[in-house]
Design a protein around this motif. Structure first.
Motif, PDB file in Angstrom:
ATOM      1  N   ASN A  42      -7.816   1.915 124.394  1.00  0.00           N
ATOM      2  CA  ASN A  42      -8.167   2.518 122.886  1.00  0.00           C
ATOM      3  C   ASN A  42      -9.327   2.920 123.092  1.00  0.00           C
ATOM      4  N   ALA A  43      -9.922   3.927 122.462  1.00  0.00           N
ATOM      5  CA  ALA A  43     -11.483   4.254 122.223  1.00  0.00           C
ATOM      6  C   ALA A  43     -11.847   3.689 121.122  1.00  0.00           C
ATOM      7  N   GLY A  44     -11.136   3.337 120.168  1.00  0.00           N
ATOM      8  CA  GLY A  44     -11.453   2.719 119.024  1.00  0.00           C
ATOM      9  C   GLY A  44     -11.862   3.608 117.904  1.00  0.00           C
ATOM     10  N   VAL A  45     -12.969   3.419 117.395  1.00  0.00           N
ATOM     11  CA  VAL A  45     -13.458   4.430 116.116  1.00  0.00           C
ATOM     12  C   VAL A  45     -14.739   5.271 116.926  1.00  0.00           C
ATOM     13  N   THR A  46     -14.294   6.585 117.053  1.00  0.00           N
ATOM     14  CA  THR A  46     -15.449   7.561 117.540  1.00  0.00           C
ATOM     15  C   THR A  46     -15.993   8.399 116.583  1.00  0.00           C
ATOM     16  N   GLN A  47     -17.235   8.536 116.676  1.00  0.00           N
ATOM     17  CA  GLN A  47     -18.034   9.569 115.693  1.00  0.00           C
ATOM     18  C   GLN A  47     -18.697  10.643 116.315  1.00  0.00           C
ATOM     19  N   THR A  48     -18.631  11.807 115.916  1.00  0.00           N
ATOM     20  CA  THR A  48     -19.484  12.718 116.478  1.00  0.00           C
ATOM     21  C   THR A  48     -20.279  13.687 115.088  1.00  0.00           C
ATOM     22  N   PRO A  49     -21.342  13.977 115.412  1.00  0.00           N
ATOM     23  CA  PRO A  49     -22.406  13.941 116.597  1.00  0.00           C
ATOM     24  C   PRO A  49     -22.911  12.562 116.151  1.00  0.00           C
ATOM     25  N   LYS A  50     -23.863  12.294 117.519  1.00  0.00           N
ATOM     26  CA  LYS A  50     -24.544  11.035 117.368  1.00  0.00           C
ATOM     27  C   LYS A  50     -25.990  11.165 116.675  1.00  0.00           C
ATOM     28  N   PHE A  51     -26.533  12.316 116.606  1.00  0.00           N
ATOM     29  CA  PHE A  51     -27.810  12.565 116.124  1.00  0.00           C
ATOM     30  C   PHE A  51     -27.770  14.067 115.334  1.00  0.00           C
ATOM     31  N   ARG A  52     -28.237  14.178 114.473  1.00  0.00           N
ATOM     32  CA  ARG A  52     -28.315  15.396 113.747  1.00  0.00           C
ATOM     33  C   ARG A  52     -29.478  15.563 112.881  1.00  0.00           C
ATOM     34  N   ILE A  53     -30.166  16.922 112.857  1.00  0.00           N
ATOM     35  CA  ILE A  53     -31.282  17.249 112.133  1.00  0.00           C
ATOM     36  C   ILE A  53     -30.844  18.368 111.244  1.00  0.00           C
ATOM     37  N   LEU A  54     -30.826  18.403 109.912  1.00  0.00           N
ATOM     38  CA  LEU A  54     -30.487  19.331 108.960  1.00  0.00           C
ATOM     39  C   LEU A  54     -31.692  19.735 108.075  1.00  0.00           C
ATOM     40  N   LYS A  55     -31.437  21.156 107.799  1.00  0.00           N
ATOM     41  CA  LYS A  55     -32.522  21.394 106.745  1.00  0.00           C
ATOM     42  C   LYS A  55     -31.997  21.348 105.294  1.00  0.00           C
ATOM     43  N   THR A 104     -20.249  18.581 108.835  1.00  0.00           N
ATOM     44  CA  THR A 104     -19.078  17.612 108.657  1.00  0.00           C
ATOM     45  C   THR A 104     -19.555  16.653 109.875  1.00  0.00           C
ATOM     46  N   LEU A 105     -19.402  15.187 109.538  1.00  0.00           N
ATOM     47  CA  LEU A 105     -19.445  14.208 110.306  1.00  0.00           C
ATOM     48  C   LEU A 105     -17.998  13.903 110.699  1.00  0.00           C
ATOM     49  N   GLN A 106     -17.696  13.905 111.799  1.00  0.00           N
ATOM     50  CA  GLN A 106     -16.433  13.746 112.342  1.00  0.00           C
ATOM     51  C   GLN A 106     -16.035  12.042 112.473  1.00  0.00           C
ATOM     52  N   CYS A 107     -15.010  11.588 112.423  1.00  0.00           N
ATOM     53  CA  CYS A 107     -14.510  10.394 112.599  1.00  0.00           C
ATOM     54  C   CYS A 107     -13.141  10.360 113.229  1.00  0.00           C
ATOM     55  N   THR A 108     -13.041   9.656 114.130  1.00  0.00           N
ATOM     56  CA  THR A 108     -11.487   9.471 114.569  1.00  0.00           C
ATOM     57  C   THR A 108     -11.142   8.189 115.063  1.00  0.00           C
ATOM     58  N   SER A 140     -30.094   9.143 106.558  1.00  0.00           N
ATOM     59  CA  SER A 140     -29.543   7.815 107.041  1.00  0.00           C
ATOM     60  C   SER A 140     -28.736   7.776 108.114  1.00  0.00           C
ATOM     61  N   VAL A 141     -28.051   6.539 108.449  1.00  0.00           N
ATOM     62  CA  VAL A 141     -27.266   6.466 109.415  1.00  0.00           C
ATOM     63  C   VAL A 141     -25.934   6.342 108.778  1.00  0.00           C
ATOM     64  N   TYR A 142     -24.936   7.079 109.447  1.00  0.00           N
ATOM     65  CA  TYR A 142     -23.689   6.947 108.715  1.00  0.00           C
ATOM     66  C   TYR A 142     -22.594   6.523 109.616  1.00  0.00           C
ATOM     67  N   PHE A 143     -21.853   5.443 109.030  1.00  0.00           N
ATOM     68  CA  PHE A 143     -20.867   4.488 109.772  1.00  0.00           C
ATOM     69  C   PHE A 143     -19.234   4.970 109.465  1.00  0.00           C
ATOM     70  N   CYS A 144     -18.694   5.083 110.080  1.00  0.00           N
ATOM     71  CA  CYS A 144     -17.033   5.188 109.863  1.00  0.00           C
ATOM     72  C   CYS A 144     -16.641   3.938 110.466  1.00  0.00           C
ATOM     73  N   ALA A 145     -15.449   3.250 109.465  1.00  0.00           N
ATOM     74  CA  ALA A 145     -14.751   2.074 110.042  1.00  0.00           C
ATOM     75  C   ALA A 145     -13.282   2.307 109.755  1.00  0.00           C
ATOM     76  N   SER A 146     -12.741   1.566 110.402  1.00  0.00           N
ATOM     77  CA  SER A 146     -11.069   1.708 110.143  1.00  0.00           C
ATOM     78  C   SER A 146     -10.570   0.347 110.035  1.00  0.00           C
ATOM     79  N   ARG A 147      -9.434  -0.134 109.332  1.00  0.00           N
ATOM     80  CA  ARG A 147      -8.992  -1.476 109.179  1.00  0.00           C
ATOM     81  C   ARG A 147      -7.326  -1.395 109.136  1.00  0.00           C
ATOM     82  N   PRO A 148      -6.548  -2.075 110.033  1.00  0.00           N
ATOM     83  CA  PRO A 148      -5.019  -2.211 109.664  1.00  0.00           C
ATOM     84  C   PRO A 148      -4.734  -2.282 108.402  1.00  0.00           C
ATOM     85  N   GLY A 149      -3.494  -2.223 107.806  1.00  0.00           N
ATOM     86  CA  GLY A 149      -3.030  -2.535 106.708  1.00  0.00           C
ATOM     87  C   GLY A 149      -2.605  -3.871 106.170  1.00  0.00           C
TER      88      GLY A 149
END
Lengths: 113, 113
Positions: A1-14, A20-24, A87-96
């Motif tokens: 299992n890859a677990g929780v993946t996030q993309t992108p790792k870094f981004r600069i916006l104006k 959109t920050l992706q989380c899978t 900021s740094v954005y973290f995605c997380a998951s949890r079983p029910g």
């Protein structure tokens, strides 16, 4: 299992741009979360989801939107980016199941200039 | 939500046992106590969780007194790699309800050679 993946790792916006920050997650977890962590601070909950099609606001939802069309994906949308969203954005998951064990992704470092 | 209070920082020498105490005076009957570890530039990682008395796993022990108004995370014989921020969380999540468990600032543990 890859677990929780996030993309992108870094981004600069104006200022004013959107993204959109992706989380899978591939663990078939019902619960998913988005947090932000400002330098030297703890994590603040932005949005969470208890299952596909169900989302709710956390502590700091303003300026963000989420959707949960599948169990695996929980994207976070930033509309009209502002410097305060740097900021740094973290995605997380949890079983029910009971308890607080969450599985975190590696994070996305976002800078808004 | 139960408010938690923990020391902002602690120093320890390698090989020593480290005890980090968290106060949670208004803990609710159904609340669990959970500890996370976070290294720089990474998402938090679950360490241990308990409800009452003592819980031990391969990396730490968690001591919870009978009144549950505090808890102590014990790390045996710390090494330099244990240098991290440690978060104490109190809250309850179940499959039928929502959760808004939040992370505070945490305790920054510095292990000294």
């Amino acid at each position: 299992n890859a677990g929780v993946t996030q993309t992108p790792k870094f981004r600069i916006l104006k200022i004013g741009q959107s993204m959109t920050l992706q989380c899978t997650q591939d663990m078939n977890h019902n619960y998913m979360y988005w947090y932000r962590q400002d330098p030297g601070m703890g994590l603040k909950l932005i949005y969470y989801s208890v299952g596909a099609g169900i989302t709710d606001k956390g502590e700091v939802p303003n300026g963000y939107n989420v959707s949960r069309s599948t169990t695996e994906d929980f994207p976070l949308r930033l509309e009209l980016a502002a410097p305060s969203q740097t900021s740094v954005y973290f995605c997380a998951s949890r079983p029910g199941t009971s308890g607080n064990e969450q599985f975190f992704g590696p994070g996305t470092r976002l800078t808004v200039l | 939500l139960a408010k938690t209070t923990q020391p902002i920082s602690m120093d320890s020498y390698e090989g020593q046992e480290v005890n980090i105490t968290c106060s949670h005076n208004n803990i609710a009957t159904n609340d669990y106590i959970t500890w996370y570890q976070q290294f720089p530039s990474q998402g938090p990682r679950f360490i241990i969780q308990g409800y009452k008395t003592k819980v031990t796993n391969e990396v730490a022990s968690l001591f919870i007194p009978a009144d549950r108004k505090s808890s102590t995370l014990s790390l045996p014989r710390v090494s330099l790699s244990d240098t991290a921020v440690y978060y104490c969380l109190v809250g309850y999540m179940n499959s039928g309800g929502y959760q808004k468990v939040t992370f505070g600032i945490g305790t920054k543990l510095q292990v000294i050679p």
